[in-house]
Design a protein around this motif. Structure first.
Motif, PDB file in Angstrom:
ATOM      1  N   LEU A 130       0.595  -1.634  -0.022  1.00  0.00           N
ATOM      2  CA  LEU A 130       0.060   0.172  -0.049  1.00  0.00           C
ATOM      3  C   LEU A 130       1.024   1.597   0.037  1.00  0.00           C
ATOM      4  O   LEU A 130       0.335   2.282  -0.262  1.00  0.00           O
ATOM      5  CB  LEU A 130      -1.056   0.066   1.039  1.00  0.00           C
ATOM      6  CG  LEU A 130      -2.273  -1.209   0.711  1.00  0.00           C
ATOM      7  CD1 LEU A 130      -2.629  -1.469   2.199  1.00  0.00           C
ATOM      8  CD2 LEU A 130      -3.052  -0.456  -0.089  1.00  0.00           C
ATOM      9  N   ALA A 131       1.983   1.218   0.609  1.00  0.00           N
ATOM     10  CA  ALA A 131       3.091   2.334   0.818  1.00  0.00           C
ATOM     11  C   ALA A 131       3.588   2.503  -0.786  1.00  0.00           C
ATOM     12  O   ALA A 131       3.843   3.631  -0.966  1.00  0.00           O
ATOM     13  CB  ALA A 131       3.886   2.140   1.588  1.00  0.00           C
ATOM     14  N   ALA A 132       3.804   1.409  -0.820  1.00  0.00           N
ATOM     15  CA  ALA A 132       4.260   1.462  -3.051  1.00  0.00           C
ATOM     16  C   ALA A 132       3.297   1.427  -3.788  1.00  0.00           C
ATOM     17  O   ALA A 132       3.833   2.785  -4.110  1.00  0.00           O
ATOM     18  CB  ALA A 132       5.138   0.370  -3.244  1.00  0.00           C
ATOM     19  N   LEU A 133       2.263   1.989  -3.686  1.00  0.00           N
ATOM     20  CA  LEU A 133       0.837   1.314  -4.216  1.00  0.00           C
ATOM     21  C   LEU A 133       0.583   3.632  -4.113  1.00  0.00           C
ATOM     22  O   LEU A 133       0.156   4.854  -5.480  1.00  0.00           O
ATOM     23  CB  LEU A 133      -0.425   1.078  -3.469  1.00  0.00           C
ATOM     24  CG  LEU A 133      -1.346   1.119  -5.059  1.00  0.00           C
ATOM     25  CD1 LEU A 133      -1.112   0.308  -6.182  1.00  0.00           C
ATOM     26  CD2 LEU A 133      -2.666   0.851  -4.615  1.00  0.00           C
ATOM     27  N   GLY A 134       0.841   3.906  -3.142  1.00  0.00           N
ATOM     28  CA  GLY A 134       0.848   5.341  -2.756  1.00  0.00           C
ATOM     29  C   GLY A 134       1.841   6.272  -2.978  1.00  0.00           C
ATOM     30  O   GLY A 134       2.043   8.023  -3.257  1.00  0.00           O
ATOM     31  N   GLY A 135       2.680   5.674  -3.865  1.00  0.00           N
ATOM     32  CA  GLY A 135       3.893   7.096  -4.704  1.00  0.00           C
ATOM     33  C   GLY A 135       5.190   6.424  -3.716  1.00  0.00           C
ATOM     34  O   GLY A 135       6.371   6.894  -4.276  1.00  0.00           O
ATOM     35  N   ALA A 136       5.184   6.110  -2.189  1.00  0.00           N
ATOM     36  CA  ALA A 136       6.428   6.228  -1.275  1.00  0.00           C
ATOM     37  C   ALA A 136       6.949   5.486  -2.383  1.00  0.00           C
ATOM     38  O   ALA A 136       6.936   4.235  -2.201  1.00  0.00           O
ATOM     39  CB  ALA A 136       6.019   5.851  -0.398  1.00  0.00           C
TER      40      ALA A 136
END
Lengths: 249, 519
Positions: free
Chosen positions: A25-31
Motif C-alpha cells: 500500500l505504501a508503494a501504491l501510494g507513491g512511496a
C-alpha cells in the motif's frame, strides 16, 4: 525516510501479512518502499516470489562489508523492493553483537538507504533480544498485530515494558487487532474492552479470513488480488492510520 | 547514455513471430494491453533532459501515473499515481520523486512537451517462481493529426535482476526486426514528433565568425534574440511560470543594449525608432516581473521574520497575488495591442531587409572582431574608472550607475563570446559576475524596501484594518535595510578583485588588441 517494524514477541499473529500488505500500500501510494525480511523463515520473500537467499549471507551485510543496496531485489510491484531473508539471519543477534555499538550499527545500515527509499518496513521474527533492541532504536514506529487472546494481551504488556525499560520513547507503538474472528466470544470481548485500557489501538480489525490466507496461494499482497475485500479495506484503513500517526510519509 | 534497453521496431510481424522464443517458449500472451495517452514532460528550457531524467504521465486503463526515469539507471524509476498532471514539483507529495525533481526544475513548470496516443502491451519475463525479472513493453505511439506512428520495444530492468534484462537485450540485439536506439527512448519520441530536446536555453549562444562583416554579425545576433523573445511570448501570455517573462525581458534588454552599444552599425532612424519601441516593451513588462520577484521571494521574506510576525505578513502575499494577476492581464492587453503588432512586423521587416553590398555606416564593413574588441575594452575601462571613484560613503546612486555599466559590459561579453577562446572569455564573465552579484543585490534590496513600503501604503488604502501586517512589513523592511548595509560592506573587496592587475592584464590581452583602435 520512515522506518517501520512489523513486530510481536508472539509468532503466528500476522506480522508478515502486515509487512507485505502495508508495504504494497505504501508503494501504491507513491512511496519508494523497501521490505526487509528479517525472519529466517522467509515467509515475506515467499509471498513476493523471491528466493530467501542473500548472496554471501547476511553476515557481510550486518558487518557492513556489503552494502544493503547491493542485495535488494525488485518485487513485481512498482516502488516496492525487498531485501530477502536468508537462513544465516537466524544468527542475527550474534552477528550484531560482533560489531561495535551493535544497537547503533543497525540504524546506521538503514540510514545508508535514505536517498533511495521513503519507507523501510522490517518484517521481524518473534523474539525479544538484542535484535529487537536494535530495531526499536532505529524504527519510527512498531506495528504490533494483536490476535485478541489472553496471551496476546500479555505479550503487548511485555513489549510496552521492554520499550519503557530501554527508553525507546521516540518510537511509536501502534498495536492493532489482527486475525479477528467475530464468531469467537473471547475475540469480541477483547476487541471491545482492550482499547479502553490501551487507547493507542485504532478502531480497525484485520479479520481472520480466507483472503489473507490466500496470500500463500496467490503469492501476492491482498491488495493485488482482493483490494475491495474486507481484509483489503482493513489493511488500507490501517495504512491510513499509520501515515496519520507518523504525520505523513 | 541509455544502457541499451530501448529498441525501435522496424518489422512488427517479424517481431511477433520471434517473441515466443525470446520470452522462453510458449505462446506469449501479453500480461496486459492498454490504450490511452502519454505526455512527455519537461521544462521549457529542457532541464530534465539536461539532468538525464525522463518524466512522463501515462493515462492507461483509467489510471494516471507520473513516472520519472533516470536514463542512466532505469531500475530506479520512481512512480506515483496522480489525479491531475502537476505543474510544479511543489505540488507533488513529499518523497523521493518530489526531491529528485526539485533541484533540476527549481522554479520552472513541467509542461507536456509531447502528447501522443499510446497503446502498450506488457510481456513480463518470468523466472521459475513465476516472478517477474524484467518487463518488456511493446509500445505504439501515434499522433492522429500527423497520421504517423512509432513502434518501440523497451526493456524495463528490475533491481537485483540485471542479468536477466541484459540477456534479453542481447537476444533482441540479434533480431533483425528491431534496431537498438542510440538515445533514450524519450529523445527518440521527441525527434519522431519533430522536436529537438535542448533546442532552447536561456543562455545566449550565438555563433559568430571573427571576420564576419560587423553589420551581418549584428543581424545574426538580433535574429537570435528575437527568436528568444518570440519563443517566450506564448508561455508568458499563459503565465505558465515566471521564467517566460524573465527570459522575455532579458531578450528585450539585450536587444536594447545591442541597439545602443553597437549603434555605429545601424542607420540612425532605424536605431532611434526601435530603441524607443523596445524601451516601451521593457516598461510594460516591468510591473508583472516585479510582482513575480516579490512573490518568488516571499518565503524568504517570511524566513527573515520571527514566526508570529511572519504569519502577519501573509495578507501581503494575497495582495501581491491580486496585483500580479492584474499586472499580467494588463501586460497581455499590451501584447495584443496594435502598437505591439506594428513593432514586431516592422522589426521583422528590418531583419529581413538585405544588407547593402557596401555600407556607409562607420564600422559596418569592419570584421566583427574589431568592433567587439573595441566595444568591450571601452566598456571595461568605464567600469574600472567608475568603480574606482566609489568610496565607503558614496551615494547609492553611484553604485547603481556602476551596476548599469557592468550590465552593458556583461551583454557585450555574452554577445561576442563565440569570438574568443572559450575558457578565457568564460573566466572574464565569471569575474564580472561576482562584482555584478554584489551590486545587483545591493540595488535589489534598495528597490525592495521602497516597493514594500509602497505596497504597505496601498494595502492600508484598500483596508486600513491591516495593522499587524504593517508591523510585520516594517520589521521586514528594517531587516532588508540591514542586509543592504551588509552587502555594501562587500563591495570594496569585490571591486578590487575585479580590477586587480592580473585581471586587468587578461582583459587587455583579450580585448585591447591592434584591431581595437577607433575607426
Amino acid at each position: 525516510m520512515k522506518i517501520l517494524a512489523s513486530y510481536n514477541i508472539k509468532g503466528g499473529v500476522g506480522k508478515t501479512a502486515t509487512a507485505v500488505n502495508l508495504g504494497y500500500l505504501a508503494a501504491l501510494g507513491g512511496a519508494r518502499t523497501l521490505l526487509w525480511d528479517l525472519d529466517p523463515q522467509g515467509a515475506c520473500s515467499f509471498y513476493l516470489r523471491i528466493k530467501p537467499k542473500i548472496k554471501g549471507g547476511g553476515g557481510k551485510l550486518i558487518a557492513g562489508k556489503v552494502g544493503l543496496a547491493e542485495r535488494i531485489k525488485a518485487t513485481d510491484y512498482p516502488n516496492l523492493d525487498l531485501l530477502p531473508a536468508d537462513l544465516s539471519i537466524r544468527n542475527f543477534d550474534l552477528m550484531l553483537s560482533e560489531t561495535k555499538k551493535p544497537v547503533r550499527r543497525f540504524a546506521k545500515l538503514l540510514a545508508a538507504l535514505e536517498a533511495e527509499y521513503d519507507v523501510i518496513l522490517l518484517d521481524c521474527p518473534p523474539a525479544l533480544s538484542l535484535m529487537t533492541e536494535a530495531i526499536f532504536a532505529a524504527a519510527d514506529a512498531a506495528l504490533i498485530p494483536l490476535v485478541p487472546t489472553t496471551l496476546s494481551v500479555r505479550a503487548l504488556a511485555q513489549i510496552l515494558r521492554f520499550r519503557e525499560d530501554h527508553a525507546f520513547r521516540d518510537m511509536q507503538l501502534i498495536p492493532f487487532f489482527s486475525m479477528v474472528d467475530r464468531r469467537k466470544k473471547l475475540h469480541r470481548g477483547i476487541v471491545e474492552t482492550l482499547p479502553q485500557r490501551q487507547p493507542a489501538i485504532p478502531p480497525i480489525e484485520i479479520p481472520y479470513c480466507s483472503e489473507v490466507e490466500r496470500m500463500g496461494i496467490e503469492r501476492a499482497p491482498v491488495g493485488a488480488y482482493a483490494r475491495h475485500s474486507r481484509a483489503g479495506l482493513a489493511y488500507a484503513a490501517l495504512w491510513e492510520t499509520v501515515v496519520a500517526r507518523l504525520g505523513g510519509i | 547514455m541509455t544502457p541499451g534497453y530501448d529498441f525501435r521496431i522496424d518489422n512488427e510481424s517479424a517481431l511477433a513471430a520471434a517473441l515466443p522464443e525470446l520470452l522462453g517458449g510458449g505462446t506469449p500472451i501479453p500480461h496486459s494491453t492498454h490504450t490511452g495517452s502519454l505526455d512527455l514532460l519537461d521544462s521549457f528550457d529542457w532541464r530534465l533532459y539536461h539532468a538525464g531524467l525522463g518524466l512522463r504521465v501515462e493515462r492507461l486503463g483509467g489510471v494516471s501515473t507520473l513516472l520519472c526515469r533516470d536514463v542512466t539507471n532505469p531500475e530506479r524509476t520512481l512512480t506515483v499515481n496522480i489525479d491531475r498532471s502537476p505543474h510544479f514539483w511543489t505540488e507533488l507529495p513529499d518523497g523521493l520523486l518530489r526531491r529528485r525533481l526539485a533541484r533540476p526544475l527549481d522554479i520552472r513548470a513541467m509542461i507536456p512537451r509531447l502528447t501522443v496516443n499510446l497503446r502498450r502491451s506488457l510481456y513480463p519475463l518470468l523466472d521459475g517462481e513465476q516472478k517477474t525479472v524484467a518487463r518488456l513493453y511493446w509500445e505504439r505511439l501515434s499522433q492522429r493529426r500527423a497520421r504517423k506512428t512509432l513502434s518501440l520495444l523497451r526493456i524495463e530492468p528490475l533491481r537485483g535482476y540485471r542479468k536477466s534484462a541484459d540477456a534479453l537485450a542481447q537476444r533482441l540485439k540479434a533480431l533483425p526486426a528491431v534496431t537498438p536506439l542510440e538515445c533514450p527512448w524519450e529523445v527518440e519520441a521527441y525527434r519522431w514528433a519533430g522536436l529537438q530536446p535542448g533546442d532552447y536555453e536561456s543562455r545566449l549562444n550565438v555563433a559568430l565568425q571573427p571576420q564576419m562583416r560587423s553589420d551581418a554579425a549584428l543581424r545574426t545576433l538580433l535574429e537570435d534574440l528575437t527568436r528568444a523573445l518570440e519563443l517566450n511570448a506564448p508561455g508568458l501570455r499563459e503565465a505558465i511560470d515566471t521564467e517566460f517573462l524573465h527570459d522575455y525581458r532579458v531578450a528585450v534588454r539585450r536587444i536594447r543594449s545591442a541597439l545602443s552599444q553597437l549603434k555605429e552599425l545601424l542607420p540612425q532612424r532605424t536605431r532611434e525608432r526601435f530603441r524607443r519601441e523596445f524601451a516601451w516593451l521593457g516598461e510594460i513588462t516591468g510591473p508583472a516581473r516585479d510582482l513575480d520577484v516579490y512573490l518568488l521571494n516571499f518565503d524568504h521574506y517570511l524566513s527573515l521574520l520571527p514566526a508570529p510576525l511572519a504569519a502577519d505578513l501573509e495578507p501581503l502575499r494575497a495582495f501581491l497575488c491580486d496585483r500580479q494577476q492584474q499586472a499580467y492581464r494588463e501586460l497581455v492587453a499590451h501584447l495584443d495591442s496594435a502598437r505591439y503588432r506594428r513593432l514586431l512586423s516592422a522589426w521583422h521587416r528590418y531583419l529581413a531587409t538585405p544588407l547593402p553590398a557596401h555600407s556607409r555606416l562607420p564600422g559596418a564593413m569592419q570584421p566583427i572582431i574589431a568592433v567587439a574588441d573595441r566595444r568591450i575594452w571601452r566598456a571595461y575601462r568605464k567600469v574600472v574608472k567608475d568603480g574606482r571613484k566609489i568610496h565607503d560613503d558614496s551615494a547609492p546612486q553611484q553604485l547603481h550607475q556602476l551596476r548599469i555599466r557592468c550590465k552593458r559590459l556583461r551583454y557585450l561579453l555574452e554577445f561576442f563570446r563565440s569570438l574568443y577562446p572559450k575558457r578565457r572569455i568564460g573566466a572574464a564573465i565569471e569575474g564580472l559576475k561576482e562584482l555584478q552579484d554584489v551590486l545587483g543585490r545591493f540595488q535589489d534590496l534598495e528597490v525592495q524596501q521602497h516597493a514594500l513600503h509602497h505596497f504597505g501604503e496601498q494595502m492600508s488604502l484598500d483596508d486600513p484594518a491591516h495593522n499587524p501586517t504593517h508591523r510585520a512589513l516594517s520589521a521586514l523592511i528594517a531587516k532588508l535595510q540591514m542586509q543592504q548595509h551588509e552587502t555594501r560592506g562587500h563591495f570594496a573587496a569585490r571591486f578590487q578583485r575585479f580590477a586587480a592587475a592580473k585581471q586587468h592584464k587578461e582583459f587587455a590581452a583579450l580585448f585591447h588588441t591592434a584591431t581595437a583602435s577607433d575607426p
